[in-house]
Design an enzyme around this catalytic site. Structure first.
Site, PDB file in Angstrom:
ATOM      1  N   THR A 126      16.760  -2.572  19.923  1.00 35.13           N
ATOM      2  CA  THR A 126      16.640  -1.084  19.389  1.00 35.13           C
ATOM      3  C   THR A 126      17.576  -0.446  18.562  1.00 35.13           C
ATOM      4  OG1 THR A 126      16.320   1.103  20.458  1.00 35.13           O
ATOM      5  CG2 THR A 126      17.632  -0.151  21.421  1.00 35.13           C
ATOM      6  N   ASP A 127      17.057   0.393  17.623  1.00 35.63           N
ATOM      7  CA  ASP A 127      17.907   1.054  16.682  1.00 35.63           C
ATOM      8  C   ASP A 127      19.067   2.083  17.671  1.00 35.63           C
ATOM      9  OD1 ASP A 127      16.052   3.040  17.509  1.00 35.63           O
ATOM     10  OD2 ASP A 127      15.449   3.655  15.349  1.00 35.63           O
ATOM     11  N   GLU A 128      18.553   2.186  18.793  1.00 37.01           N
ATOM     12  CA  GLU A 128      19.271   3.287  19.466  1.00 37.01           C
ATOM     13  C   GLU A 128      20.897   2.730  19.901  1.00 37.01           C
ATOM     14  OE1 GLU A 128      17.438   5.105  23.037  1.00 37.01           O
ATOM     15  OE2 GLU A 128      15.727   5.204  21.974  1.00 37.01           O
ATOM     16  N   TYR A 162      20.360   3.425  29.053  1.00 33.40           N
ATOM     17  CA  TYR A 162      19.529   2.518  28.529  1.00 33.40           C
ATOM     18  C   TYR A 162      19.895   1.744  27.225  1.00 33.40           C
ATOM     19  CZ  TYR A 162      15.785   1.018  25.095  1.00 33.40           C
ATOM     20  OH  TYR A 162      14.966   0.414  24.017  1.00 33.40           O
ATOM     21  N   LYS A 166      21.253  -2.146  26.159  1.00 39.14           N
ATOM     22  CA  LYS A 166      20.803  -3.103  25.235  1.00 39.14           C
ATOM     23  C   LYS A 166      21.546  -3.447  24.083  1.00 39.14           C
ATOM     24  CE  LYS A 166      16.975  -3.878  24.264  1.00 39.14           C
ATOM     25  NZ  LYS A 166      16.165  -4.811  24.571  1.00 39.14           N
TER      26      LYS A 166
HETATM   27  P1  NAD Z   1       8.017  -1.630  28.236  1.00 35.53           P
HETATM   28  O1  NAD Z   1       8.963  -0.595  29.284  1.00 35.53           O
HETATM   29  O2  NAD Z   1       6.614  -0.968  27.955  1.00 35.53           O
HETATM   30  O3  NAD Z   1       7.493  -3.036  28.791  1.00 35.53           O
HETATM   31  C1  NAD Z   1       8.549  -3.685  29.381  1.00 35.53           C
HETATM   32  C2  NAD Z   1       8.044  -4.802  29.950  1.00 35.53           C
HETATM   33  O4  NAD Z   1       9.311  -5.859  30.460  1.00 35.53           O
HETATM   34  C3  NAD Z   1       6.956  -4.803  31.104  1.00 35.53           C
HETATM   35  O5  NAD Z   1       5.787  -5.441  30.840  1.00 35.53           O
HETATM   36  C4  NAD Z   1       7.875  -5.026  32.322  1.00 35.53           C
HETATM   37  O6  NAD Z   1       7.043  -5.547  33.483  1.00 35.53           O
HETATM   38  C5  NAD Z   1       8.895  -6.221  31.811  1.00 35.53           C
HETATM   39  N1  NAD Z   1      10.072  -6.299  32.835  1.00 35.53           N
HETATM   40  C6  NAD Z   1      10.763  -5.508  33.081  1.00 35.53           C
HETATM   41  N2  NAD Z   1      11.994  -5.970  33.836  1.00 35.53           N
HETATM   42  C7  NAD Z   1      11.668  -6.999  33.818  1.00 35.53           C
HETATM   43  C8  NAD Z   1      12.499  -8.361  34.361  1.00 35.53           C
HETATM   44  N3  NAD Z   1      13.455  -7.993  35.024  1.00 35.53           N
HETATM   45  N4  NAD Z   1      11.814  -9.589  34.207  1.00 35.53           N
HETATM   46  C9  NAD Z   1      10.764  -9.725  33.607  1.00 35.53           C
HETATM   47  N5  NAD Z   1       9.981  -8.692  33.200  1.00 35.53           N
HETATM   48  C10 NAD Z   1      10.445  -7.474  33.220  1.00 35.53           C
HETATM   49  O7  NAD Z   1       8.782  -1.753  26.964  1.00 35.53           O
HETATM   50  P2  NAD Z   1       8.432  -1.643  25.521  1.00 35.53           P
HETATM   51  O8  NAD Z   1       8.525  -0.292  25.102  1.00 35.53           O
HETATM   52  O9  NAD Z   1       7.274  -2.481  25.464  1.00 35.53           O
HETATM   53  O10 NAD Z   1       9.739  -2.357  24.901  1.00 35.53           O
HETATM   54  C11 NAD Z   1       9.915  -3.757  24.859  1.00 35.53           C
HETATM   55  C12 NAD Z   1      11.222  -4.058  24.072  1.00 35.53           C
HETATM   56  O11 NAD Z   1      11.229  -3.657  22.613  1.00 35.53           O
HETATM   57  C13 NAD Z   1      12.336  -3.658  24.847  1.00 35.53           C
HETATM   58  O12 NAD Z   1      13.413  -4.729  24.866  1.00 35.53           O
HETATM   59  C14 NAD Z   1      12.850  -2.469  24.124  1.00 35.53           C
HETATM   60  O13 NAD Z   1      14.152  -1.975  24.501  1.00 35.53           O
HETATM   61  C15 NAD Z   1      12.367  -2.986  22.622  1.00 35.53           C
HETATM   62  N6  NAD Z   1      12.198  -1.745  21.869  1.00 35.53           N
HETATM   63  C16 NAD Z   1      11.299  -0.667  22.012  1.00 35.53           C
HETATM   64  C17 NAD Z   1      11.025   0.300  21.403  1.00 35.53           C
HETATM   65  C18 NAD Z   1      10.030   1.354  21.600  1.00 35.53           C
HETATM   66  O14 NAD Z   1       9.805   2.291  20.697  1.00 35.53           O
HETATM   67  N7  NAD Z   1       9.344   1.453  22.698  1.00 35.53           N
HETATM   68  C19 NAD Z   1      11.838   0.376  19.892  1.00 35.53           C
HETATM   69  C20 NAD Z   1      12.571  -0.545  19.851  1.00 35.53           C
HETATM   70  C21 NAD Z   1      12.717  -1.546  20.731  1.00 35.53           C
HETATM   71  O1  TDX Z   2       7.942  14.556  27.070  1.00 40.19           O
HETATM   72  C1  TDX Z   2       8.705  14.253  26.104  1.00 40.19           C
HETATM   73  N1  TDX Z   2       8.933  15.048  25.365  1.00 40.19           N
HETATM   74  C2  TDX Z   2       9.950  15.044  24.140  1.00 40.19           C
HETATM   75  O2  TDX Z   2      10.104  16.042  23.578  1.00 40.19           O
HETATM   76  C3  TDX Z   2       9.269  13.023  25.835  1.00 40.19           C
HETATM   77  C4  TDX Z   2       8.780  11.851  27.068  1.00 40.19           C
HETATM   78  C5  TDX Z   2      10.043  12.836  24.950  1.00 40.19           C
HETATM   79  N2  TDX Z   2      10.393  13.621  24.143  1.00 40.19           N
HETATM   80  C6  TDX Z   2      11.234  13.249  22.967  1.00 40.19           C
HETATM   81  C7  TDX Z   2      12.605  12.752  23.349  1.00 40.19           C
HETATM   82  C8  TDX Z   2      12.752  11.725  21.962  1.00 40.19           C
HETATM   83  O3  TDX Z   2      13.386  12.620  21.078  1.00 40.19           O
HETATM   84  O4  TDX Z   2      10.590  12.620  22.144  1.00 40.19           O
HETATM   85  C9  TDX Z   2      11.155  11.602  21.407  1.00 40.19           C
HETATM   86  C10 TDX Z   2      10.536  10.193  21.844  1.00 40.19           C
HETATM   87  O5  TDX Z   2      10.969  10.072  23.200  1.00 40.19           O
HETATM   88  P1  TDX Z   2      10.730   8.658  23.876  1.00 40.19           P
HETATM   89  O6  TDX Z   2       9.112   8.385  23.755  1.00 40.19           O
HETATM   90  O7  TDX Z   2      11.133   8.921  25.257  1.00 40.19           O
HETATM   91  O8  TDX Z   2      11.730   7.651  23.085  1.00 40.19           O
HETATM   92  P2  TDX Z   2      13.071   7.614  22.720  1.00 40.19           P
HETATM   93  O9  TDX Z   2      13.718   8.104  23.687  1.00 40.19           O
HETATM   94  O10 TDX Z   2      13.320   7.954  21.090  1.00 40.19           O
HETATM   95  O11 TDX Z   2      13.153   5.847  22.869  1.00 40.19           O
HETATM   96  C11 TDX Z   2      12.102   5.049  22.446  1.00 40.19           C
HETATM   97  O12 TDX Z   2      12.582   4.557  20.987  1.00 40.19           O
HETATM   98  C12 TDX Z   2      13.477   3.524  20.945  1.00 40.19           C
HETATM   99  C13 TDX Z   2      11.913   4.021  23.350  1.00 40.19           C
HETATM  100  O13 TDX Z   2      11.453   4.546  24.594  1.00 40.19           O
HETATM  101  C14 TDX Z   2      12.876   2.914  23.485  1.00 40.19           C
HETATM  102  O14 TDX Z   2      12.746   1.953  24.460  1.00 40.19           O
HETATM  103  C15 TDX Z   2      13.188   2.596  21.939  1.00 40.19           C
HETATM  104  O15 TDX Z   2      14.541   1.644  22.160  1.00 40.19           O
END
Ligand code: NAD
Ligand code: TDX
Length: 350
Positions: A126-128, A162, A166
């Site tokens: 992630t960019d975080e 988190y 990562k």
């Molecule tokens: P998500 O929470 O929707 O899904 C995570 C998945 O991993 C689930 O299916 C869960 O069952 C599985 N999992 C969790 N713990 C596990 C374990 N111990 N063993 C096997 N499986 C396990 O997450 P997401 O938003 O789809 O993110 C996926 C990846 O992308 C992560 O690595 C996250 O850091 C990265 N990422 C997410 C975002 C975003 O915007 N959501 C952005 C950049 C990077």
């Molecule tokens: O109810 C809400 N109200 C609100 O204002 C929630 C759930 C979030 N927010 C804000 C927090 C953040 O600034 O919205 C923005 C996005 O929040 P999230 O969806 O929780 O994402 P963020 O914390 O930015 O992280 C996401 O992007 C990077 C993913 O969850 C991570 O897994 C990924 O690495």
């Protein structure tokens, strides 16, 4: 034809992992996919079970931190694409054990297996990990799209449990490349949106709030900027890196989609026929990162990747439509997700 015929996708039942599974299924018919997923609260077999009859996608339910199950799937694969994680910042502020266990120990377990079987390994991050960027009040929209952006040279500076787990996982992948010649690449992507995203996350939470007659919740003043990318573009970026990336390199994936949270929320409300001010402002997330922004030029110029979904407004509309049309997918969980948020808010409001 692709060089990888049997890939393991960890976390392939979650949001981004399942979208990647669909992407590979649709675009690379010669590839067999084994999903390794623990099916935590965030994993949903319904995201991928429509693909099982093809025989090209199978699910192994298991923990990436379990060396036995990891060995079993790795021994039959030629590449691992690693998505599995505990992914939600708000959850990581309440309890940290599972973040350390899955994001760090899980990644460690996978890279040891990749090393043993000499597998290609792609680590999804992630960019975080870079922390946050300042914005400039003097620019329209508070500077989204202007000023400094993250590159693969930006120093690591994670803010939350988190993002720090990562970051830790990224660092061991880098060290395994250098020390053991692990055939690995890393990608750091910005905020994804699209179908199958868990309703704890910002965009689906607000859409399903409105569909449930609940007011959307905006943290703080809503000025925090996220760089939105459609999850299908993330998938094509990961596939590009898996097949064309240089070993040991880190590529940032983003689609120039900076928006602040307030404007995204107002857009959702307007599209759903509500007044744009019809939301609650709630106490801010602790340690809330201000702005993320990706410089994607390395992926574009060195590997020739381009995003397809560059119109955020039409992507957002399609996402709203998806949650409206797929109530069965999220409805049963909604009350529990909101009850958990209500508990968090009580603690923050004290
Ligand atoms: P998500 O929470 O929707 O899904 C995570 C998945 O991993 C689930 O299916 C869960 O069952 C599985 N999992 C969790 N713990 C596990 C374990 N111990 N063993 C096997 N499986 C396990 O997450 P997401 O938003 O789809 O993110 C996926 C990846 O992308 C992560 O690595 C996250 O850091 C990265 N990422 C997410 C975002 C975003 O915007 N959501 C952005 C950049 C990077
Ligand atoms: O109810 C809400 N109200 C609100 O204002 C929630 C759930 C979030 N927010 C804000 C927090 C953040 O600034 O919205 C923005 C996005 O929040 P999230 O969806 O929780 O994402 P963020 O914390 O930015 O992280 C996401 O992007 C990077 C993913 O969850 C991570 O897994 C990924 O690495």
């Amino acid at each position: 034809m692709t060089e990888f015929k049997n890939i393991v996708v960890t976390g392939g039942a979650g949001f981004i992992g399942s979208n990647f599974v669909h992407y590979v299924y649709n675009n690379h018919p010669d590839v067999h996919i084994t999903v390794l997923d623990k099916l935590t609260y965030a994993g949903n077999v319904n995201n991928i079970n429509m693909l099982f009859d093809s025989g090209r996608v199978e699910l192994v339910v298991g923990d990436i931190a379990d060396p036995e199950i990891v060995d079993q799937v790795a021994s039959k694969a030629d590449a691992i694409v690693h998505y599995a994680a505990e992914s939600h910042n708000d959850n990581s502020l309440k309890s940290q054990d599972e973040f350390i266990q899955t994001n760090f120990i899980g990644t460690y377990t996978l890279i040891q297996a990749a090393r043993k079987y000499d597998l290609r390994f792609h680590h999804v991050s992630t960019d975080e990990v870079y922390g946050d960027l300042p914005y400039r009040e003097d620019l329209p929209g508070h500077g989204e799209g202007e000023g400094e952006k993250f590159t693969d040279k930006t120093p690591y500076n994670p803010s939350s449990p988190y993002s720090s787990t990562k970051a830790a996982s990224d660092l061991i992948v880098r060290a395994w490349v250098r020390s053991f010649g692990l055939k690995a690449t890393i990608s750091n992507c910005s905020n994804n949106y699209g179908p199958f995203q868990h309703i704890e996350k910002f965009i689906p939470r607000q859409i399903t709030n409105i569909l449930s007659g609940i007011k959307p919740k905006l943290y703080g003043d809503g000025k925090n900027v996220r760089d939105w990318i459609h999850t299908e573009d993330h998938s094509s970026g990961v596939w590009t890196i898996l097949t064309k990336g240089q070993m040991g390199e880190t590529y940032l994936i983003g689609a120039d989609g900076e928006k602040n949270n307030k404007e995204v929320l107002e857009d959702i409300l307007t599209r759903m026929g509500k007044d744009k001010d019809d939301y609650d402002r709630v106490t801010d997330r602790a340690g809330h990162d201000l702005r993320y922004a990706i410089d994607n030029s390395k992926l574009r110029t060195e590997l020739g990747w381009t995003p397809k979904h560059t119109d955020f407004e039409s992507g957002l509309q399609a996402t709203i439509d998806w949650y409206r049309e797929n109530e069965n997918w999220w409805k049963a969980e909604k009350d529990a997700v909101e009850a958990k948020y209500a508990e968090t808010q009580k603690v923050l409001d004290k």
